[in-house]
Motif scaffolding. Structure first.
Motif, PDB file in Angstrom:
ATOM      1  N   ALA A 207      -4.235  -5.840   2.237  1.00 33.70           N
ATOM      2  CA  ALA A 207      -3.881  -4.491   1.801  1.00 33.70           C
ATOM      3  C   ALA A 207      -5.087  -3.557   1.876  1.00 33.70           C
ATOM      4  CB  ALA A 207      -3.329  -4.532   0.380  1.00 33.70           C
ATOM      5  N   GLU A 208      -6.246  -4.047   1.453  1.00 31.58           N
ATOM      6  CA  GLU A 208      -7.466  -3.236   1.537  1.00 31.58           C
ATOM      7  C   GLU A 208      -7.827  -2.954   2.991  1.00 31.58           C
ATOM      8  OE1 GLU A 208     -10.295  -5.521  -0.637  1.00 31.58           O
ATOM      9  OE2 GLU A 208      -9.525  -4.907  -2.606  1.00 31.58           O
TER      10      GLU A 208
ATOM     11  N   VAL B  52       0.860  -1.181   0.000  1.00 32.21           N
ATOM     12  CA  VAL B  52       0.000   0.000   0.000  1.00 32.21           C
ATOM     13  C   VAL B  52       0.898   1.233   0.000  1.00 32.21           C
ATOM     14  CG1 VAL B  52      -1.734   1.333   1.263  1.00 32.21           C
ATOM     15  CG2 VAL B  52      -1.859  -1.167   1.227  1.00 32.21           C
TER      16      VAL B  52
ATOM     17  N   LYS C   2      -4.077  -9.247  -1.085  1.00 35.48           N
ATOM     18  CA  LYS C   2      -4.749  -8.012  -1.491  1.00 35.48           C
ATOM     19  C   LYS C   2      -5.831  -7.640  -0.496  1.00 35.48           C
ATOM     20  CE  LYS C   2      -6.336  -5.582  -5.574  1.00 35.48           C
ATOM     21  NZ  LYS C   2      -6.560  -5.650  -7.041  1.00 35.48           N
ATOM     22  N   GLU C   3      -6.488  -8.649   0.062  1.00 31.43           N
ATOM     23  CA  GLU C   3      -7.513  -8.375   1.066  1.00 31.43           C
ATOM     24  C   GLU C   3      -6.904  -7.688   2.287  1.00 31.43           C
ATOM     25  OE1 GLU C   3      -9.213 -11.713   3.269  1.00 31.43           O
ATOM     26  OE2 GLU C   3     -11.208 -10.871   2.867  1.00 31.43           O
TER      27      GLU C   3
ATOM     28  N   THR D 125       0.732   5.374   0.081  1.00 30.40           N
ATOM     29  CA  THR D 125      -0.211   6.459   0.363  1.00 30.40           C
ATOM     30  C   THR D 125       0.510   7.634   0.996  1.00 30.40           C
ATOM     31  OG1 THR D 125      -2.349   6.985   1.418  1.00 30.40           O
ATOM     32  CG2 THR D 125      -0.805   5.642   2.692  1.00 30.40           C
TER      33      THR D 125
ATOM     34  N   ILE E 169      -5.778  -0.129   4.474  1.00 30.84           N
ATOM     35  CA  ILE E 169      -6.257   1.211   4.106  1.00 30.84           C
ATOM     36  C   ILE E 169      -7.402   1.631   5.011  1.00 30.84           C
ATOM     37  CG2 ILE E 169      -7.353   2.582   2.285  1.00 30.84           C
ATOM     38  CD1 ILE E 169      -5.787   0.897   0.252  1.00 30.84           C
ATOM     39  N   TYR E 170      -8.359   0.715   5.241  1.00 28.19           N
ATOM     40  CA  TYR E 170      -9.482   1.039   6.120  1.00 28.19           C
ATOM     41  C   TYR E 170      -9.008   1.336   7.546  1.00 28.19           C
ATOM     42  CZ  TYR E 170     -13.279   0.043   2.860  1.00 28.19           C
ATOM     43  OH  TYR E 170     -14.167   0.104   1.809  1.00 28.19           O
TER      44      TYR E 170
ATOM     45  N   THR F 222      -3.146   7.125  -3.146  1.00 25.19           N
ATOM     46  CA  THR F 222      -3.321   5.871  -2.414  1.00 25.19           C
ATOM     47  C   THR F 222      -3.544   4.736  -3.400  1.00 25.19           C
ATOM     48  OG1 THR F 222      -4.281   7.040  -0.516  1.00 25.19           O
ATOM     49  CG2 THR F 222      -4.694   4.674  -0.674  1.00 25.19           C
ATOM     50  N   LYS F 223      -2.608   3.774  -3.398  1.00 27.85           N
ATOM     51  CA  LYS F 223      -2.659   2.676  -4.370  1.00 27.85           C
ATOM     52  C   LYS F 223      -2.261   1.364  -3.696  1.00 27.85           C
ATOM     53  CE  LYS F 223      -1.165   5.806  -8.076  1.00 27.85           C
ATOM     54  NZ  LYS F 223      -0.080   6.117  -9.043  1.00 27.85           N
ATOM     55  N   ILE F 224      -2.805   0.289  -4.234  1.00 26.43           N
ATOM     56  CA  ILE F 224      -2.342  -1.053  -3.863  1.00 26.43           C
ATOM     57  C   ILE F 224      -1.545  -1.585  -5.039  1.00 26.43           C
ATOM     58  CG2 ILE F 224      -3.005  -3.409  -3.284  1.00 26.43           C
ATOM     59  CD1 ILE F 224      -5.534  -2.291  -1.992  1.00 26.43           C
TER      60      ILE F 224
END
Length: 524
Positions: free
Chosen positions: A238-239, A145, A235-236, A147, A242-243, A262-264
């Motif tokens: 990584a998401e 991630v 990836k989950e 950001t 962010i949260y 902000t990128k994965i």
């Protein structure tokens, strides 16, 4: 709370060598403070910092990139001195509360004064990317991630900052710093000034609780100021990071990540970007040769000044006007100019004072607004080696002042006018002084300083009529011009001026005219 004598001594050393900010020209007041040092220092030693009355400083909108802007602040020179002394004496207490260096999570502005610099030079932006690369290659990382925090310095809330300073500092020191922050933000409860070197540690203090919360979450991360990298196995995850980050930033400081940054990224994508940031990739062989010459002659010290006369004739061929001009033109021909890299190149050329890029830069000034500070410093430091006509150089600079974009900006015109103040030999003072009223506010200060350098005594004496209603920065320039008033006129006007001046203006008078105008009577 009084500060130690050594803190003030270090502070003036820092300001004279490093300046107060990388964004504005260094104020002449620091030299005059040094000239009055024996009288001023005893008064500073009696100062209770929690009772000091801070000023707002001067703020301007400056270009960050081609169409991006930020608001930068230059502090009143006495405020710079006192703030620098406070941070020098107490910054180590803030540093102790930060994420430990050995954890290799936080790389920005690690406080450890050395020589005249505040922050460690062995932990840098390069280390931020190096460690990030190592963690990406660890085998566990599959996604990263990337950001940063939106409008970070301007969005820092004062209450959480105050809480962190309360944990680290004596009460009176915390009170002094929070009064400073409140004054420079005009009473608004968020934001800290962008620009002063001493302020960086306050921004880092504001992030202490955020770093702690991220660390407690168990995530692997690296941070440099507001730029962050997080390392995830899926990836989950990584998401989810962010949260979680959004929640931490909002809870701790009411901050948010910047959406478009902000990128994965897959680990492969991140490693490619990291390589681009880590490798010094010259634009062509000519740049590689030029940088090789500079590095050789400066012992790889990016701050060392190199005298051209001490460079060998072989090395000088690499620094020829043809080579440097061609390199600059190649940078400026890119559709998206890499301003960060180009500004870095200009700083290296400034070390040597090689003038080969001056004419090319002046022809392309409209493209260079995001790095105009570096451009102007380069011109000032290279002008003594310039082989062209000085008057022609002055004319080229003046033509850029007529550019609508530059003329619109208080900051950009201030930078160009500073060249006339530093280089009287370019001899365009008649035009500069004639357009005095076209550059209102603190820009007039630079015109007055240029007139002082050019000994325009008749014009300068007219400025005494502006004194009462002038901006404080302009007032001090008018006081500095008094020795050039003809005959006894300066002495007569001094009798009036002495009744209407503040502490710093007293220092300007004493430092300029070498008489006792009351520095010893300063009461903070």
């Amino acid at each position: 709370m009084k500060l130690k004598k050594a803190s003030y001594v270090w502070a003036i050393k820092h300001l004279l060598k490093e300046g107060d900010t990388d964004l504005f020209p260094v104020p002449f007041e620091f030299q005059l403070i040094k000239a009055c040092w024996n009288e001023l220092l005893p008064r500073l030693e009696t100062l209770e910092i929690q009772d000091y009355k801070w000023k707002t400083g001067r703020s301007m909108i400056i270009p960050k990139d081609k169409l991006g802007f930020r608001k930068a602040t230059q502090l009143d020179p006495l405020d710079s001195l006192i703030l620098t002394a406070i941070i020098y004496e107490l910054g180590k207490k803030i540093e102790k509360h930060r994420s430990p260096i050995e954890d290799q999570n936080v790389f920005s502005y690690r406080f450890k004064p050395s020589g005249a610099r505040f922050y460690r030079g062995d932990i840098t932006w390069h280390d931020f990317w190096r460690v990030s690369m190592e963690r990406a290659k660890s085998g566990k990382t599959k996604f990263v991630v990337v950001t940063d925090i939106a409008d970070f310095y301007n969005q820092i809330y004062h209450h959480p900052l105050e809480h962190q300073l309360s944990s680290a500092l004596p009460e009176h020191a915390k009170k002094a710093l929070m009064q400073f922050v409140a004054k420079t933000t005009h009473g608004v409860s968020r934001g800290i000034p962008i620009g002063p070197h001493a302020v960086h540690i306050l921004a880092e203090a504001a992030l202490i609780s955020i770093d702690s919360s991220i660390d407690s979450s168990g995530y692997s991360y690296c941070r440099y100021v507001d730029d962050m990298h997080f390392f995830a196995t899926t990836k989950e995850e990584a998401e989810l990071i962010i949260y979680k980050l959004v929640d931490i930033l909002d809870t701790q400081q009411k901050l948010i990540p910047q959406k478009h940054k902000t990128k994965i990224l897959s680990v492969e994508e991140f490693i490619e970007i990291a390589n681009q940031n880590l490798k010094d990739r010259p634009l062509d062989n000519s740049e590689e040769q030029i940088l090789g010459v500079i590095n050789r002659n400066s012992n790889n010290d990016p701050y060392a000044k190199v005298e051209i006369k001490k460079i060998s004739s072989t090395d000088l061929k690499s620094l020829s006007e043809a080579n440097i001009s061609a390199l600059v033109e190649k940078y400026l021909a890119e559709e998206d100019i890499n301003y960060i890299r180009f500004g870095w190149l200009l700083r290296r050329l400034t070390q040597v004072g090689t003038p080969g890029a001056i004419d090319t830069l002046l022809k392309n000034m409209h493209k260079l607004t995001p790095v105009l500070g570096e451009v102007c410093r380069y011109i000032i430091n290279s002008a003594s080696n310039y082989t062209g006509d000085p008057k022609s150089l002055g004319a080229k600079i003046w033509s850029n002042l007529d550019n609508p974009i530059i003329h619109q900006s208080q900051y950009l015109t201030l930078l160009l006018l500073d060249i006339y103040a530093k280089l009287p030999e370019i001899n365009h003072l008649s035009k500069v002084t004639m357009d005095y009223s076209q550059f209102p506010g603190t820009r007039q200060r630079k015109i007055i300083l240029a007139a002082i350098s050019g000994k325009k005594s008749a014009w300068l004496k007219e400025r005494k009529n502006d004194f009462d209603n002038a901006d404080p920065w302009v007032r001090r320039a008018i006081l500095k011009s008094i020795p050039q008033f003809p005959g006894d006129e300066g002495q007569h006007w001094l009798k009036y001026a002495k009744k209407h001046i503040d502490n710093l203006e007293k220092i300007v008078l004493e430092g300029t005219i070498e008489r006792d105008f009351g520095v010893s009577k300063i009461t903070f």
